[in-house]
Design an enzyme around this catalytic site. Sequence first.
Site, short mmCIF file in Angstrom:
data_model
loop_
_atom_site.label_atom_id
_atom_site.label_comp_id
_atom_site.label_asym_id
_atom_site.label_seq_id
_atom_site.Cartn_x
_atom_site.Cartn_y
_atom_site.Cartn_z
N GLY A 270 89.59 -88.77 75.91
CA GLY A 270 88.78 -87.69 75.35
C GLY A 270 87.86 -87.10 76.40
N MET A 272 84.88 -88.25 79.91
CA MET A 272 84.40 -89.27 80.85
C MET A 272 83.00 -88.94 81.35
SD MET A 272 85.00 -92.04 82.47
CE MET A 272 83.79 -92.74 83.57
N GLU A 273 82.17 -89.99 81.40
CA GLU A 273 80.73 -89.83 81.62
C GLU A 273 80.29 -89.82 83.09
OE1 GLU A 273 82.25 -92.64 80.36
OE2 GLU A 273 81.21 -94.46 80.98
N ASN A 274 81.14 -89.42 84.03
CA ASN A 274 80.76 -89.41 85.45
C ASN A 274 79.33 -88.89 85.63
OD1 ASN A 274 83.68 -89.78 86.02
ND2 ASN A 274 83.75 -87.68 85.26
N HIS A 306 78.05 -88.42 73.11
CA HIS A 306 78.45 -89.74 73.57
C HIS A 306 78.43 -89.81 75.10
CE1 HIS A 306 80.96 -93.49 73.46
NE2 HIS A 306 81.37 -93.02 74.63
N GLU A 307 79.09 -88.88 75.74
CA GLU A 307 79.16 -88.93 77.21
C GLU A 307 77.77 -88.71 77.81
OE1 GLU A 307 81.76 -90.24 78.02
OE2 GLU A 307 83.12 -89.67 76.40
N HIS A 310 75.72 -91.89 77.70
CA HIS A 310 76.10 -92.87 78.71
C HIS A 310 75.19 -92.79 79.94
CE1 HIS A 310 79.54 -95.14 77.43
NE2 HIS A 310 80.35 -94.12 77.30
N GLU A 329 80.14 -99.18 75.86
CA GLU A 329 80.88 -98.38 74.88
C GLU A 329 80.41 -98.62 73.44
OE1 GLU A 329 82.30 -95.88 75.71
OE2 GLU A 329 82.95 -96.20 77.78
N1 BES Z 1 84.15 -94.14 79.37
C1 BES Z 1 84.97 -93.57 78.37
C2 BES Z 1 86.21 -92.95 78.93
C3 BES Z 1 87.30 -93.92 79.26
C4 BES Z 1 88.12 -94.43 78.28
C5 BES Z 1 87.58 -94.28 80.56
C6 BES Z 1 89.17 -95.28 78.60
C7 BES Z 1 88.61 -95.15 80.89
C8 BES Z 1 89.42 -95.65 79.91
C9 BES Z 1 84.24 -92.49 77.58
O1 BES Z 1 82.87 -92.65 77.52
C10 BES Z 1 84.73 -92.59 76.18
O2 BES Z 1 84.41 -93.54 75.53
N2 BES Z 1 85.52 -91.64 75.74
C11 BES Z 1 86.15 -91.65 74.45
C12 BES Z 1 85.49 -90.73 73.48
C13 BES Z 1 84.28 -91.34 72.86
C14 BES Z 1 83.50 -90.35 72.09
C15 BES Z 1 84.61 -92.50 71.98
C16 BES Z 1 87.58 -91.21 74.67
O3 BES Z 1 87.87 -90.69 75.73
O4 BES Z 1 88.39 -91.43 73.78
ZN ZN Z 2 82.16 -94.07 76.19
#
Ligand code: BES
Ligand code: ZN
Length: 884
Positions: A270, A272-274, A306-307, A310, A329
């Site tokens: 979805g 990423m929180e870079n 959400h991002e 983070h 998370e």
């Molecule tokens: N840090 C994650 C992105 C991520 C997910 C990186 C899997 C590597 C592997 C990001 O903060 C995240 O959680 N994204 C979710 C959406 C969120 C609102 C639950 C996503 O990408 O599904």
């Molecule tokens: Zn996340």
Amino acid sequence: MRTDTPRAIRLKDYRPPAFLIDHVDLDVALEPARTRVRARLTVRPNPGAAADMEPLRLDGEHLELDLIRLDGKDLRLGTDYDISDVGLTIKAPPRGAFRLETVTYIDPDANKALQGLYRSRGVYCTQCEAQGYRRITYFVDRPDVLSTYRVRIEADVEQAPVLLSNGNPVERGTLDRGRRHYAIWHDPHPKPCYLFALVGGRFGSIASSFETMSGRKVDLGVYVEPGLEARAHWAMDSLKRAMRWDEQRFGREYDLDVFNIVAVSDFNLGAMENKGLNIFNDRLILASPDTATDMMFEAIESVVAHEYFHNWTGNRITCRDWFQLCLKEGLTVFRDQEFSGDERSATVQRITDVRQLRAHQFPEDAGPMAHPVRPSSYIEINNFYTATVYEKGAELVRMLRTLVGATAFRAGMDLYFTRHDGDAATIEQFLDCFALTSGRDLTQFMTWYEQAGTPQLVCSLAYDARARRAEFAVEQVLPPTPGETRKRPQHIPVKIGLVGPDGRDMPLRLDNGEAIDDGVIHVTRRRQHFTFTGLTARPVASLLRGFSAPVNLTIDRTDRDLEFLMANDSDLFNRWQAANSYATRTLVQIVAALKEGRRSSRGAAYARALGASIRDDKLEPAYRAELLKLPTQSDIAREIGRDVDTDHIHRAHRQLSRLVATTLAAELAQLYKSMSNKGAFSPDAKSAGRRALRNAVLTLLVQRGEPKDIALAVKHFESATNMTDEAHALFLLAAAGGRVRDAALERFYERWRHDHLVIDTWFAAQAISPQSDTVDRVRALTTHPLFSITTPNKVRALVGNFATMNPVQFNRPDGTGYQLVAEQVLAIDRFNPQVAARLLNCYRSWRALEPTRRRAARKALARVAAGPHLSRDVYEIVSRMLDT
Ligand code: BES
Ligand code: ZN
């Protein structure tokens, strides 16, 4: 089947890194097929590790090494260093600090795994979590190595006029008589490399600014495909509201001069929180009333938040190792749920979050992939970004708040932020903060992080009229999960209400004189009794109010009890829960009748009770919409638990929907009219709630299936003035089949074929149609010119939706649904293991199916398992699924 079994990584083997990298100086020259990366690392032995004489091991994959120098001297292959497919080892590094320089080449165009640096629709972007940075340059790729970064990006001006990285902009300039240019970025906050990001490309953007609570100005930017800028405003608006909310609710302020969001079209996840540069799947940024549904507006608001959240829970305080993933998370999901609840309706938010948890996490916990919120081993970490880590992880934080109380919770969060700012932390350190601020012993609570499985609470309430007492007995049953049979009892907070005959809550007083003011009783042993006194009449128990713990509940309750709670419970969540339990119970009875070849007459009483609820104008439309949504077919399957026949469930679902539609025909027609659109579109929660209610009504009416109902859906579709109504009607018509389906699909296609996001709805509508030709259609669509197997959004829209949202056709007894997905998994695994492995999750409940389907599913899984050169990702999932 592969021969080299991948090795498991274990939490108990954690050792601190032998070397630290304090600073990274990167120089990236972007070229589509040959990007040059020069890295200058400031390295020193880790004083906190016994690193004496240890070699320096750097991770690196798919890299072409061109140069390697230590303190200015070239290193010799074989003598000074060794190199392999997975990394590079410097055999005898200096005892003190040193500088290491490497030059590597990578090929962004060839990167279809979408991890590391890749190109999407001409745009360069990165995805480094969890272990993608090692595909950019050699590095110690683990979250407990934190570095400051200075990044210089150079590119062709035409190809990439926008050049972004983490932190603050420092400098930019042109080269090569204006043909090329560069930008320099500096991130002063030490971060693990998984938070590194870089973007280069042509974008349209919108800009705004935010004044933080201490009066600093932050420049905000949202970058999207040129021409789509108007669709970026909702994301920007959501971002600003999230920034304000984090200041007000958690006292957290933003910490750089800029915050940028970039939307890209090819993205495994979805978003990423870079640090300072969030990268998003464009479907979670772009929204306008005519292209995005209310659900998407809501999703964008919550994912942007959400991002952003983070930045404190994940970035300022990161994870010591990937086993601690829920530290960032689970906590951040909790924070985004709270945000959405505050922005919208807290009750409706809770209902949707619990629905989500039950739909995704409960089956995971009951299946072959069951794992604790903090796993103790993994083969491929990407497989552990799961509903358990995320959703159950969020529930644990919520329970923690219930246990310690709101005040100690906030104090604990404050302590966590001050104590661990700049750290790579663990769950133990997190919990310790709350133990300190609350004075509570959280040792038993820790069990929630260590044991897999959904506890079952078996309850009973016996009322003694003469003694005016009620005895509440509860047993916690902890079902075995793979590799974990004996379990320790957990600390389960059960929020309870005893509802008197007048509909009001009776006082909660225990026989030891203790009054329960917060309504929470603490179940900590396998079996426990609570005796409530001073009860002048038989109460009806309202248990697990607000869903105070992620457990399953059983208690004997009559239909009358459920009707009573639907009408009276002061806890609105539990009013919905009563309706939901009543519907589920009814559906299960209808399925049982179908199985025995009987016709069941069940459902009329439920329909009448539902009618009373939806007539109640005091309940907001969004809430009434939730009441009208029957349990899904997967909900029913989960409730039945074994020998699942998806055709019976489908028929039962239709039967009850029709009964409700017929019984409540007058009310529904009236609601449909009264909720109709007035005035201009607004995405706010109240307007969205009215649309949700009207659409939920339409869904029921269409199930009745009379020509006038279908005509209403056609009219709904053709007269829609926003995507919420248009897409909803499209799904209903595609499900109805026949001429109306073809006409609607054709009209939608002609209208949206040039919009790569909206057209995914067209793929999805066909993928989830329960019509019997769906498998053939889905297969045909995989060769459609607008489909692309290398674009995860397309795969999810067509194959993913088919596999997870179409229980009848995916689970066809002839096995063709299973086969179709298995083929796709194998094809995708060759270039994108992460997406392939996720797709496999659709088989996770295969053992609960009746024998014919079970055999067919096993065959499909075996076929995947037999695939040549399986990735670690797919290997881990498929072997767990087939394990006995
Ligand atoms: N840090 C994650 C992105 C991520 C997910 C990186 C899997 C590597 C592997 C990001 O903060 C995240 O959680 N994204 C979710 C959406 C969120 C609102 C639950 C996503 O990408 O599904
Ligand atoms: Zn996340």
